[in-house]
Write an enzyme that holds these catalytic residues in place. Structure first.
Site, PDB file in Angstrom:
ATOM      1  N   ASP A   1      20.806 -39.106 -37.783  1.00  0.00           N
ATOM      2  CA  ASP A   1      21.026 -37.917 -38.602  1.00  0.00           C
ATOM      3  C   ASP A   1      20.798 -38.242 -40.071  1.00  0.00           C
ATOM      4  O   ASP A   1      20.951 -39.395 -40.490  1.00  0.00           O
ATOM      5  CB  ASP A   1      22.456 -37.403 -38.432  1.00  0.00           C
ATOM      6  N   THR A   2      20.497 -37.245 -40.852  1.00  0.00           N
ATOM      7  CA  THR A   2      20.263 -37.418 -42.281  1.00  0.00           C
ATOM      8  C   THR A   2      21.462 -38.082 -42.957  1.00  0.00           C
ATOM      9  O   THR A   2      21.298 -38.921 -43.838  1.00  0.00           O
ATOM     10  CB  THR A   2      19.966 -36.053 -42.939  1.00  0.00           C
TER      11      THR A   2
END
Length: 184
Positions: free
Chosen positions: A46-47
């Site tokens: 995930d970012t």
């Protein structure tokens, strides 16, 4: 070719720019760090997660590393809010119901803050009255936001998540934002 990349916080796991109507909201991408053509990520982070991302030009290897049926163990260092007891972590060791699926049993242990860990930009939010604890969590799954959902389910929200290892590949010797190329 295998590339081990220590992905920083706020970097998108793709090479093309993240579409945003506001150019100020553009996240950095893999292209901003890895100038090597024709390699693809074997899995995602995930970012807002950091750590090990493996890229390769070998489609079979990419499939083996990222497909759940191969049960590749992923090791995460997770900073959570609060101070969980061994008893509080037990549900993670047997599997927790996240609503859309029940997780496989995880290996979970409390650990010291990882040595040599880089500062995160921006730093995590900390509250003076609530301690934080580092956990090492090993899972063979890797569903969307799974580790964050697991720790939240048992009452200890994730503040920082770093993937340290995928199988035998680790972050050792790779600075945040840097990569190492391995040859077959």
């Amino acid at each position: 070719m295998i590339i081990l990349f220590n992905k920083p916080f706020n970097v998108v796991c793709q090479f093309s720019p993240h579409d945003s109507p506001n150019p100020d909201n553009r996240h950095a991408t893999l292209k901003d760090f890895i100038p090597i053509p024709d390699v693809y990520a074997a899995g995602r982070l995930d970012t807002d997660s950091e750590g090990l991302l493996i890229l390769t030009d070998d489609g079979a290897l990419q499939h083996r590393l990222s497909h759940p049926k191969h049960k590749e163990i992923k090791t995460y260092w997770v900073q959570v809010e609060g101070a969980p007891s061994d008893e509080a972590l037990q549900p993670l060791r047997v599997g927790v119901d996240l609503g859309d699926f029940i997780t496989q049993p995880a290996e979970v242990s409390v650990m010291n803050e990882p040595a040599g860990i880089w500062l995160r930009n921006p730093p995590i939010r900390e509250r003076k009255a609530i301690p934080t604890t580092w956990l090492q969590i090993k899972i063979s799954e890797g569903k969307n936001r799974q580790v964050r959902r697991m720790t939240a389910k048992v009452g200890f929200p994730t503040l920082r998540l770093i993937r340290y290892a995928i199988g035998r590949y680790t972050l050792d010797g790779i600075a945040n934002g840097e990569y190492k190329v391995l040859t077959a």
